[in-house]
Design an enzyme around this catalytic site. Structure first.
Site, PDB file in Angstrom:
ATOM      1  N   LYS A 170       0.833  -1.208   0.000  1.00  0.00           N
ATOM      2  CA  LYS A 170       0.000   0.000   0.000  1.00  0.00           C
ATOM      3  C   LYS A 170       0.872   1.266   0.000  1.00  0.00           C
ATOM      4  CE  LYS A 170      -3.039   3.000   0.338  1.00  0.00           C
ATOM      5  NZ  LYS A 170      -4.418   3.215   0.648  1.00  0.00           N
TER       6      LYS A 170
ATOM      7  N   CYS B  85      -3.598  10.727   1.898  1.00  0.00           N
ATOM      8  CA  CYS B  85      -2.945   9.463   1.548  1.00  0.00           C
ATOM      9  C   CYS B  85      -1.587   9.710   0.910  1.00  0.00           C
ATOM     10  CB  CYS B  85      -3.815   8.687   0.571  1.00  0.00           C
ATOM     11  SG  CYS B  85      -5.499   8.513   1.158  1.00  0.00           S
TER      12      CYS B  85
END
Ligand code: SAJ
Length: 420
Positions: free
Chosen positions: A212, A266
């Protein structure tokens, strides 16, 4: 293994859509959030965040009785933790929300339960979460001590959905499933198969964590490349948008788009999780962050120069009467999310430095953030186009794209998104 009840901890931009999608498959979902307002809103069948179609699916899930929100965790067969993982000063990851969420579900855990960490996390966090659970509930057994025989199955399954397309991507994207043991992965895959049409690929928890972080760092590095190009092109008097369009005609080149900086919770955050663990090795990743973080300052200088040029050209103009309009303050196009938004930071900085009015055009919000000073006004696109002397395009909202080719007679334009 069957899942009669699923609990999602954290009902934000990821947790709420995930809870709603499980509920839409007629599984009983208990959503848990510390925010009473969010809980009350959801229980009315409404949403507290903007995401296309989310209102409809939450409304249906609540009305049909499959989704219910509460502030106190209740027993369930699977727990998905989707809470924020910000960083503290000096870019050190802040795991306090994950710690609080783990400790809050510990009292209701029972043998056979699956606990999944969905929050983007530094490598090692899933193991840390398992340790917090074990500490709080020593009467149960865990994969770190009992391997495949453990009472509780634990995995990291990072979310990878793109804000604005969450409901489609939740279903269609492939999913990385990082179990602490193969049985943990298998149980998690069974859970996600309820709604995931993409492939569910098993790996270890640590690899899933790093996967991720890698995805978002890849994007950050590539946006930094585009941002650096835009600064070079400005110096060389080359249109960067045309340059990128031309270069992308090469079969193996695919450059992303420059902008006023990288925002959101993010891409502007996750690469630091790699840098903070491997500061000496992560040189490119750190530099990309620095390039992207410095872009708003460069844009501000462009706006300041435009104000100075306007005043110089219009000798009668009084700087207090110069109106600067900022088109867009969200962190990217067609959403209402202003977290870590470079556009908002730029608008706020101009508002503080400019003695005149700053007008904001933002079709996705109804009210300006209270952090903005009193010389800032939320205005319509038409009003801004009529009154502003300087126009800064900061977000490429669909609503602004019709301005391509517009005649901005007498106005100074700073176009960070290649809109006009
Ligand atoms: N941006 C540019 N130029 C580009 C693309 C983006 O300046 O060419 C800027 C945007 O304007 C925005 C920022 O980057 O300020 C981030 O936007 P984004 O659309 O790239 O990504 P996010 O933050 O909305 O979502 C990302 C996605 N990650 C990747 O595409 C690798 C998403 O799939 C993740 O699930 C999400 O982060 C997340 O939650 O981690």
């Amino acid at each position: 293994m069957s899942f009669n009840t699923i609990s999602v901890i954290g009902l934000g931009y990821i947790g709420l859509p995930t809870a709603a999608v499980f509920a839409s498959r007629k599984i009983k979902v208990i959503g848990v959030d510390v925010n009473q307002h969010a809980v009350d809103t959801i229980n009315k069948g409404e949403v507290h965040i903007v995401e296309p179609d989310l209102d409809m699916i939450v409304h249906a899930a609540v009305k049909e009785g499959y989704l219910r929100a509460t502030t106190e965790p209740e027993p369930a067969d699977a727990f998905l933790i989707a809470v924020p993982t910000p960083f503290k000063g000096d870019h050190i990851p802040d795991l306090s929300y994950i710690e609080a969420a783990s400790k809050s579900i510990a009292p209701v855990l029972k043998a056979g339960d699956v606990v999944i960490l969905e929050s983007t996390s530094p490598v090692g966090t899933t193991e840390q979460m398992a340790a917090w659970l074990a500490e709080a509930r020593p009467d149960l057994t865990y994969p770190q001590t009992n391997g495949e025989e453990s009472d509780i199955r634990i995995a990291h399954c990072p979310e990878r959905v793109l804000p604005g397309h969450v409901l489609r991507e939740l279903v269609q994207n492939d999913r990385v499933i990082g179990g602490m043991t193969p049985k943990c992965s298998a149980a998690s895959i069974m859970l996600y198969r309820t709604f995931v049409e993409g492939e569910c690929v098993a790996t270890t928890a640590r690899t899933a964590e790093m996967a991720k972080l890698t995805e978002n760092s890849f994007r950050d590095v590539n946006i930094a490349f585009a941002n650096e190009l835009s600064i070079i092109c400005d110096k060389l008097d080359i249109n960067v948008w045309e340059l990128i369009r031309l270069s992308n005609r090469h079969p193996r080149v695919n450059i992303l788009q420059p902008g006023p900086g990288v925002g959101g919770h993010c891409i502007a955050v996750d690469p630091w999780f790699i840098v903070s663990e491997s500061p000496k090795e992560a040189r490119l990743i750190r530099t990309a962050r620095e390039v992207n973080d410095s872009k708003p300052k460069w844009v501000l200088e462009k706006i300041d120069s435009a104000i100075a040029a306007y005043v110089k050209k219009n000798k009668s103009a009084n700087i207090e009467e110069v109106i600067v309009a900022c088109f867009g303050i969200t962190f990217k196009a067609d959403i209402d999310d202003m977290r870590e938004s470079p556009a908002l930071n730029i608008a706020s900085a101009i508002a503080h430095s400019h003695v005149g009015e700053v007008h904001i055009v933002e079709p996705n919000i109804k009210k300006l953030p209270s952090s903005l000073p009193p010389n800032v006004k939320l205005v319509s696109k038409v009003e801004a186009l009529k009154n502003a002397n300087i126009i800064a395009f900061l977000v490429d909202h669909t609503d602004f794209k019709s301005l391509k080719g517009q005649n901005f007679e007498g106005q100074y334009i700073v176009d960070t998104r290649g809109i006009v």
